[in-house]
Write an enzyme that holds these catalytic residues in place. Structure first.
Site, PDB file in Angstrom:
ATOM      1  N   ASP A 170       0.650  -1.384   0.093  1.00 38.51           N
ATOM      2  CA  ASP A 170       0.080   0.005   0.159  1.00 38.51           C
ATOM      3  C   ASP A 170       1.107   1.078  -0.084  1.00 38.51           C
ATOM      4  O   ASP A 170       1.615   1.460   0.834  1.00 38.51           O
ATOM      5  CB  ASP A 170      -0.865  -0.030   1.190  1.00 38.51           C
ATOM      6  CG  ASP A 170      -1.966   1.187   1.381  1.00 38.51           C
ATOM      7  OD1 ASP A 170      -1.840   2.041   0.763  1.00 38.51           O
ATOM      8  OD2 ASP A 170      -3.058   0.914   1.871  1.00 38.51           O
ATOM      9  N   HIS A 201      -2.982  -0.037  -2.664  1.00 38.25           N
ATOM     10  CA  HIS A 201      -4.286   0.886  -2.194  1.00 38.25           C
ATOM     11  C   HIS A 201      -5.196   0.461  -3.297  1.00 38.25           C
ATOM     12  O   HIS A 201      -4.876   0.730  -4.282  1.00 38.25           O
ATOM     13  CB  HIS A 201      -3.739   2.272  -1.697  1.00 38.25           C
ATOM     14  CG  HIS A 201      -4.509   3.026  -1.211  1.00 38.25           C
ATOM     15  ND1 HIS A 201      -4.644   2.964   0.395  1.00 38.25           N
ATOM     16  CD2 HIS A 201      -5.810   3.775  -1.445  1.00 38.25           C
ATOM     17  CE1 HIS A 201      -5.820   3.838   0.789  1.00 38.25           C
ATOM     18  NE2 HIS A 201      -6.341   4.032  -0.391  1.00 38.25           N
TER      19      HIS A 201
END
Length: 232
Positions: A170, A201
């Site tokens: 992420d 993400h």
């Protein structure tokens, strides 16, 4: 069936809108869908529609209404992405949780559904954690929540089940933050964490470039099973 409804604030001095998707039959429970930084956009509405198809009343409140009502942004458009970041910087998250609490009250009081869960994405993933810690929500799920390491001091207030989906690559949640989340939450009796190796993400977004189909389906299956177990 879908519609837009108005929800009164906790103080009762104002109202904000919410997108509502209703199941074909009676709802087995309600789920609040908490927006990303892009507002209640087509992807969030699609999340609601899919939950309604599973038999839930799905409600997505417009949490940016104090900044600008009706925000709908596309994360794949650079200018709109930058605008979303600006809105996030101005957004009062504590007030946002109070609006989520107002939504819980509205669902129970005016829609007649006692069992209420929530699922949030990005900013909404963080807010789902905060909702689990600060309200009496029955079950919460957060996808790629940002900055949860800074909220670990609130973990002892989590009284109902919480599930967090964590992509290991992420770009907004570094490895140290992920490690802190595991260290702080792995032994919590109400919290379940799932890692998604090599993913970034936004992997479970409904539309756009960020979606990873296989991982999104896996995470959503886990979420469906979680709600089936905890909202019955």
């Amino acid at each position: 069936m879908t519609e837009t409804v108005s929800i009164p604030t906790l103080s009762g001095d104002a109202q904000f809108s919410a997108y509502v998707a209703r199941p074909a039959g009676g709802a087995k429970a309600a789920i609040i869908v908490i927006q990303e930084i892009f507002g209640v956009n087509p992807g969030i509405r699609q999340k609601c529609d899919k939950l309604a198809a599973e038999g839930y009343l799905a409600v997505a409140p417009d949490l940016f209404w104090r900044l600008e009502p009706g925000v709908e942004l596309d994360p794949d458009v650079e200018q709109e992405f930058e605008r979303a970041l600006d809105l996030m910087g101005k957004f009062d998250q504590d007030q946002g949780i109070r609006d989520i609490e107002a939504t819980i009250h509205h669902i129970r009081r005016d829609m007649g559904i006692t069992k209420v869960g929530c699922v949030g994405y990005c900013l909404g993933g963080r807010l789902a954690y905060m909702t689990a810690a600060r309200t009496d929500i029955d079950a919460s799920v957060g996808y790629y929540g940002v900055g949860i390491d800074g909220l670990l001091r609130e973990k002892h207030a989590i009284a109902h089940p919480l599930m967090l989906h964590i992509p290991t690559e992420d770009g907004f949640v570094d490895k140290d933050t992920q490690a802190a989340m595991h260290e702080g939450l792995d032994d919590h009796p109400k919290v379940t964490l799932h890692d998604y190796e090599g993913l970034d993400h936004g992997f479970a977004t409904e539309v756009g470039k960020r979606r990873n189909e296989q991982a999104a389906q896996l995470a959503d299956r886990r979420t469906s099973a979680f709600f089936a177990a905890n909202l019955s």
